[in-house]
Design an enzyme around this catalytic site. Structure first.
Site, PDB file in Angstrom:
ATOM      1  NE  ARG A   1      -3.990   5.148   2.634  1.00 55.06           N
ATOM      2  CZ  ARG A   1      -5.047   5.553   2.341  1.00 55.06           C
ATOM      3  NH1 ARG A   1      -5.434   5.874   1.818  1.00 55.06           N
ATOM      4  NH2 ARG A   1      -6.000   4.178   2.915  1.00 55.06           N
ATOM      5  CD  GLU A   2      -0.523   0.976   4.505  1.00 60.47           C
ATOM      6  OE1 GLU A   2      -0.036  -0.213   4.389  1.00 60.47           O
ATOM      7  OE2 GLU A   2      -1.699   0.903   4.227  1.00 60.47           O
TER       8      GLU A   2
ATOM      9  CD  GLU B   1      -1.817  -2.112   9.294  1.00 56.08           C
ATOM     10  OE1 GLU B   1      -1.476  -1.408   8.889  1.00 56.08           O
ATOM     11  OE2 GLU B   1      -2.641  -2.656   8.309  1.00 56.08           O
TER      12      GLU B   1
ATOM     13  CE1 TYR C   1      -4.045   4.897  12.035  1.00 51.01           C
ATOM     14  CE2 TYR C   1      -4.081   5.573   9.453  1.00 51.01           C
ATOM     15  CZ  TYR C   1      -4.713   5.367  10.592  1.00 51.01           C
ATOM     16  OH  TYR C   1      -6.300   6.008  10.926  1.00 51.01           O
TER      17      TYR C   1
ATOM     18  CE1 TYR D   1      -8.888  -3.871   6.942  1.00 54.88           C
ATOM     19  CE2 TYR D   1      -9.847  -2.445   7.986  1.00 54.88           C
ATOM     20  CZ  TYR D   1      -8.555  -3.074   7.008  1.00 54.88           C
ATOM     21  OH  TYR D   1      -7.712  -2.096   6.208  1.00 54.88           O
TER      22      TYR D   1
ATOM     23  CG  HIS E   1      -2.297  -0.924   1.081  1.00 50.44           C
ATOM     24  ND1 HIS E   1      -2.854  -1.003   1.908  1.00 50.44           N
ATOM     25  CD2 HIS E   1      -2.498  -1.626  -0.242  1.00 50.44           C
ATOM     26  CE1 HIS E   1      -3.576  -2.359   1.542  1.00 50.44           C
ATOM     27  NE2 HIS E   1      -3.435  -2.227   0.641  1.00 50.44           N
TER      28      HIS E   1
ATOM     29  CG  ASN F   1      -2.916  -7.013   1.226  1.00 52.37           C
ATOM     30  OD1 ASN F   1      -1.964  -8.387   0.871  1.00 52.37           O
ATOM     31  ND2 ASN F   1      -2.929  -6.984   2.534  1.00 52.37           N
TER      32      ASN F   1
ATOM     33  NE  ARG G   1      -6.124   0.308   0.417  1.00 51.95           N
ATOM     34  CZ  ARG G   1      -6.870  -0.213   1.707  1.00 51.95           C
ATOM     35  NH1 ARG G   1      -5.384   0.487   2.542  1.00 51.95           N
ATOM     36  NH2 ARG G   1      -6.471  -1.368   1.577  1.00 51.95           N
TER      37      ARG G   1
ATOM     38  CG  HIS H   1      -0.349  -3.620   5.614  1.00 54.31           C
ATOM     39  ND1 HIS H   1      -0.830  -3.291   4.553  1.00 54.31           N
ATOM     40  CD2 HIS H   1      -0.145  -4.820   5.315  1.00 54.31           C
ATOM     41  CE1 HIS H   1      -1.258  -3.536   3.605  1.00 54.31           C
ATOM     42  NE2 HIS H   1      -0.032  -5.294   4.089  1.00 54.31           N
TER      43      HIS H   1
END
Length: 346
Positions: A106-107, A308, A235, A285, A104, A181, A164, A233
């Protein structure tokens, strides 16, 4: 819409909200300003994909007897996907640990964190103060892929810091990119994904439609020595095991969860950070078509995780660069614990 109008609209809908970051742009500007300075060490700022590749190339040149860099494929826009492989004896056929980041875009914190693992292993191996590095490299080979989604990562530097997805163009889709992902070829298109191309969780037009996913899928399944996999990942500070596509527990859950407990204890012992742990679907989730589900469900990597990293929302994706080294230190402790647990519970 201004802030007042957004708040009023959410209130009318019965949605509770609070501002977590007062000025997102100021944090972005701070990141870019520090990254442009030449008087800070590598792990004191974030870096472009070219600089990341230059750094792992420099590690391989500095430690040629223990490391090598290779290209395992090209992205949609033609950029290399590189890995650095660490091995004290390639002929020994040792079990392998794989760590990747940047799926991803932006991570950002994930990218230097996995690079820190490689750096610490190489600089510590055989040294009096590097017993953990020596243990890991005497016991395992290690592969680090610092950026899977290189195109998306470049886009976060050039255009949109909060991007992302990948940068692929899919037919007549209104929006660019796929969530890489949610695109792996295992229970693709089920819970926790979206068929809408403008969604950040867009599953793609088909399973493994993204070339980046195809490349890493094939590499991991083709390398049967891989016994541990982590997809990093940010956060939320979560250490998560299978499954993501369902809340049912896998047959190896007891061992997988035992490793999670050992890893988060190791993290807390370094800087006091608390990570929650458990299966992906119930800890954060549902997420179908994820890397960790694929590596376990298809490739048979028993110890497959999605992690995360820092923080829990104060800065979110814009984690200040002064947290890079602490993140690296605590995650290095966790992967040492991982190695020890796998060795004791193969």
């Amino acid at each position: 819409m201004n802030k007042r109008e957004v708040t009023q609209t959410l209130d009318n809908l019965g949605v509770e909200c609070r501002v977590m970051i007062q000025d997102v742009q100021s944090l972005i500007d701070k990141e870019k300003k520090l990254a442009s300075r030449s008087d800070v060490s590598y792990f004191e700022s974030y870096h472009t994909w070219e600089e990341v590749y230059d750094y792992i190339d420099s590690l391989a040149k500095e430690f040629p007897q223990f490391s090598s860099v290779s290209t395992i494929g090209q992205t949609y826009e033609g950029r290399d996907i590189k890995i650095i492989t660490l091995s004290t004896d390639p002929s020994a056929n040792k079990p392998t640990l794989w760590f990747d980041a940047g799926i991803h875009a932006r991570e950002w914190i994930a990218v230097p964190t996995v690079t820190y693992i490689a750096d610490t292993l190489l600089r510590g191996y055989g040294k009096p103060d590097g017993s953990n590095s020596t243990y890991l490299l005497d016991t395992y080979d290690v592969i680090v892929c610092p950026i899977i989604n290189v195109d998306g990562y470049e886009y976060t530097w050039a255009e949109d810091r909060m991007w992302r997805k990948t940068r692929s163009v899919n037919g007549n889709n209104k929006c660019v990119g796929v969530d890489p992902n949610r695109n792996w070829d295992f229970h693709w298109g089920e819970a926790g994904t979206s068929p809408i191309s403008c969604s950040d969780s867009y599953q793609g037009p088909s399973a493994a439609s993204e070339v980046e996913v195809q490349i890493v899928q094939s590499y991991i399944c083709d390398h049967k020595s891989i016994v541990g996999y982590i997809n990093f990942h940010s956060y939320s500070q979560l250490w998560m095991s299978n499954w993501g596509y369902t809340d049912q527990l896998p047959p190896d859950y007891a061992d997988q969860n035992g490793l999670s407990a050992a890893a988060v204890a190791a993290i807390k012992s370094v800087h006091g950070k608390t990570y929650e742990y458990g299966p992906i679907a119930t800890t954060i989730y549902p997420a179908s078509g994820s890397s960790a589900d694929y590596t376990y469900g298809v490739c048979g990597v028993k110890y497959s995780y999605g992690v995360e990293l820092r923080d829990t929302g104060e800065f979110g994706f814009l984690l200040p660069p002064e947290e890079i080294i602490p993140s690296g230190e605590e995650i290095f402790a966790a992967v040492v614990a991982m190695g020890q647990y796998i060795q004791a519970h193969p």
